[in-house]
Design a protein around this motif. Structure first.
Motif, mmCIF file in Angstrom:
data_model
loop_
_atom_site.group_PDB
_atom_site.id
_atom_site.type_symbol
_atom_site.label_atom_id
_atom_site.label_comp_id
_atom_site.label_asym_id
_atom_site.label_seq_id
_atom_site.Cartn_x
_atom_site.Cartn_y
_atom_site.Cartn_z
ATOM 1 N N MET A 27 -64.535 -48.758 13.629
ATOM 2 C CA MET A 27 -64.412 -47.831 14.569
ATOM 3 C C MET A 27 -62.811 -47.414 14.598
ATOM 4 S SD MET A 27 -65.795 -47.465 18.199
ATOM 5 C CE MET A 27 -64.910 -46.394 19.475
ATOM 6 N N GLY A 28 -62.482 -46.233 14.681
ATOM 7 C CA GLY A 28 -61.228 -45.743 14.688
ATOM 8 C C GLY A 28 -60.372 -45.885 16.169
ATOM 9 N N GLU A 29 -59.130 -45.425 16.077
ATOM 10 C CA GLU A 29 -58.371 -45.418 17.283
ATOM 11 C C GLU A 29 -58.039 -44.344 17.486
ATOM 12 O OE1 GLU A 29 -54.017 -47.356 16.803
ATOM 13 O OE2 GLU A 29 -55.433 -48.609 15.732
ATOM 14 N N LEU A 30 -57.577 -43.826 18.779
ATOM 15 C CA LEU A 30 -57.148 -42.532 19.182
ATOM 16 C C LEU A 30 -55.626 -42.333 18.944
ATOM 17 C CD1 LEU A 30 -58.223 -39.580 20.013
ATOM 18 C CD2 LEU A 30 -57.509 -40.690 22.414
ATOM 19 N N ARG A 31 -55.159 -41.538 18.321
ATOM 20 C CA ARG A 31 -53.794 -41.546 17.807
ATOM 21 C C ARG A 31 -53.090 -40.073 18.020
ATOM 22 N NH1 ARG A 31 -51.606 -45.087 13.043
ATOM 23 N NH2 ARG A 31 -52.173 -47.062 13.576
ATOM 24 N N ASN A 32 -51.764 -40.055 18.070
ATOM 25 C CA ASN A 32 -51.316 -38.457 18.030
ATOM 26 C C ASN A 32 -50.724 -38.339 16.862
ATOM 27 O OD1 ASN A 32 -51.018 -38.957 21.038
ATOM 28 N ND2 ASN A 32 -49.363 -38.057 21.179
ATOM 29 N N CYS A 33 -51.032 -37.157 16.123
ATOM 30 C CA CYS A 33 -50.784 -36.794 15.063
ATOM 31 C C CYS A 33 -49.094 -36.741 14.991
ATOM 32 C CB CYS A 33 -51.377 -35.600 14.526
ATOM 33 S SG CYS A 33 -50.825 -34.539 13.005
ATOM 34 N N PRO A 34 -48.272 -37.065 13.973
ATOM 35 C CA PRO A 34 -46.952 -37.055 14.041
ATOM 36 C C PRO A 34 -46.488 -35.736 13.600
ATOM 37 C CG PRO A 34 -47.813 -38.247 11.955
ATOM 38 C CD PRO A 34 -48.858 -38.194 12.936
ATOM 39 N N LYS A 35 -47.227 -35.041 13.024
ATOM 40 C CA LYS A 35 -46.833 -33.516 12.670
ATOM 41 C C LYS A 35 -47.039 -32.455 13.830
ATOM 42 C CE LYS A 35 -46.887 -33.364 7.809
ATOM 43 N NZ LYS A 35 -45.651 -33.005 7.277
ATOM 44 N N CYS A 36 -48.244 -32.324 14.270
ATOM 45 C CA CYS A 36 -48.367 -31.375 15.453
ATOM 46 C C CYS A 36 -48.463 -31.849 16.707
ATOM 47 C CB CYS A 36 -49.886 -30.703 15.004
ATOM 48 S SG CYS A 36 -51.296 -31.626 15.194
ATOM 49 N N GLY A 59 -51.347 -33.396 17.945
ATOM 50 C CA GLY A 59 -52.727 -33.373 18.532
ATOM 51 C C GLY A 59 -53.038 -35.019 18.355
ATOM 52 N N PHE A 60 -54.227 -34.803 18.992
ATOM 53 C CA PHE A 60 -55.141 -36.442 18.991
ATOM 54 C C PHE A 60 -55.990 -36.377 17.885
ATOM 55 C CE2 PHE A 60 -54.105 -36.161 23.700
ATOM 56 C CZ PHE A 60 -53.360 -37.419 23.421
ATOM 57 N N PHE A 61 -55.988 -37.331 17.144
ATOM 58 C CA PHE A 61 -57.277 -37.544 16.291
ATOM 59 C C PHE A 61 -57.766 -39.058 16.118
ATOM 60 C CE2 PHE A 61 -53.385 -38.828 13.925
ATOM 61 C CZ PHE A 61 -53.702 -39.731 13.013
ATOM 62 N N ASN A 62 -58.797 -39.201 15.474
ATOM 63 C CA ASN A 62 -59.280 -40.524 15.441
ATOM 64 C C ASN A 62 -58.883 -41.073 14.152
ATOM 65 O OD1 ASN A 62 -60.731 -42.929 15.876
ATOM 66 N ND2 ASN A 62 -62.964 -41.665 14.969
ATOM 67 N N TYR A 63 -58.108 -41.998 14.259
ATOM 68 C CA TYR A 63 -57.464 -42.832 13.243
ATOM 69 C C TYR A 63 -58.266 -43.826 12.431
ATOM 70 C CZ TYR A 63 -54.075 -45.610 10.238
ATOM 71 O OH TYR A 63 -53.529 -46.333 9.363
ATOM 72 N N VAL A 73 -57.336 -44.320 7.193
ATOM 73 C CA VAL A 73 -57.221 -43.537 5.771
ATOM 74 C C VAL A 73 -56.023 -42.482 5.790
ATOM 75 C CG1 VAL A 73 -58.539 -41.868 4.110
ATOM 76 C CG2 VAL A 73 -59.593 -43.734 5.281
ATOM 77 N N ARG A 74 -56.213 -41.462 6.742
ATOM 78 C CA ARG A 74 -55.048 -40.559 6.587
ATOM 79 C C ARG A 74 -54.177 -40.680 8.064
ATOM 80 N NH1 ARG A 74 -55.945 -37.874 2.216
ATOM 81 N NH2 ARG A 74 -57.977 -36.963 2.165
ATOM 82 N N GLU A 75 -52.958 -40.709 7.965
ATOM 83 C CA GLU A 75 -51.942 -40.673 8.918
ATOM 84 C C GLU A 75 -51.628 -39.492 9.698
ATOM 85 O OE1 GLU A 75 -49.973 -43.441 9.266
ATOM 86 O OE2 GLU A 75 -51.213 -44.460 7.795
ATOM 87 N N VAL A 76 -52.432 -38.277 9.300
ATOM 88 C CA VAL A 76 -52.392 -37.156 10.340
ATOM 89 C C VAL A 76 -53.656 -36.953 10.648
ATOM 90 C CG1 VAL A 76 -50.099 -36.605 9.307
ATOM 91 C CG2 VAL A 76 -52.148 -35.646 8.022
ATOM 92 N N CYS A 77 -53.808 -35.615 11.471
ATOM 93 C CA CYS A 77 -55.078 -35.203 11.994
ATOM 94 C C CYS A 77 -55.490 -34.327 10.831
ATOM 95 C CB CYS A 77 -54.915 -34.274 13.128
ATOM 96 S SG CYS A 77 -53.859 -32.628 13.031
ATOM 97 N N PRO A 78 -56.943 -34.082 11.009
ATOM 98 C CA PRO A 78 -57.677 -33.302 9.961
ATOM 99 C C PRO A 78 -57.063 -31.791 9.547
ATOM 100 C CG PRO A 78 -59.455 -34.176 11.409
ATOM 101 C CD PRO A 78 -57.902 -34.444 12.107
#
Length: 138
Positions: A1-10, A12-16, A19-24
């Motif tokens: 299960m992922g963890e909730l993170r802030n996107c470093p670019k925008c 916004g929140f996303f499920n980390y 795999v990806r360091e930024v939001c979809p």
């Protein structure tokens, strides 16, 4: 299960999920920029373009270019002027985390350290030699 993170670019929140360091949404934006850069580099006259030239023409961030080269999405074998900064000195390299000069310097320092350690161990073993005397038996 992922963890909730802030996107470093925008921001916004996303499920980390690791795999990806930024939001979809930012991932899709990066993919669109990659397509623009790749289309630019596929042209024969642009294959030898420098990072600065690619940034100037396509508008993509330098850090994204470095990221794609590190992940082998843009291969220096096909595009000879591409690379990314050495983690130690900042010179452009095409493989590993260190440029050849920094890697050679590190190897030389390690060899010196190992030689010094072997010398110290040899001295310690030499100092531990036990000598018996026959003074009291005469």
């Amino acid at each position: 299960m992922g963890e909730l993170r802030n996107c470093p670019k925008c921001g916004g929140f996303f499920n980390y999920t690791g795999v990806r360091e930024v939001c979809p949404k930012c991932t899709q934006d990066e993919e669109n920029m990659y397509e623009v850069v790749y289309r630019f580099l596929r042209k024969r006259e642009n294959r030898a373009a420098t990072v600065e030239r690619i940034v100037e023409v396509t508008g993509v961030e330098e850090e994204l270019l470095y990221k794609w080269v590190r992940k082998n999405r843009l291969q220096p074998a096909l595009f000879p002027n591409l690379g990314y900064p050495c983690d130690q000195c900042g010179r452009i390299t095409t493989s590993g985390k260190l440029c050849n000069e920094c890697a050679d310097g590190l190897k030389k320092d390690l060899n010196k350290f190992n030689a010094a350690r072997e010398f110290r161990q040899a001295r310690e073993n030499q100092d531990k030699a036990t000598y018996l005397s026959d003074r009291n038996n005469k």
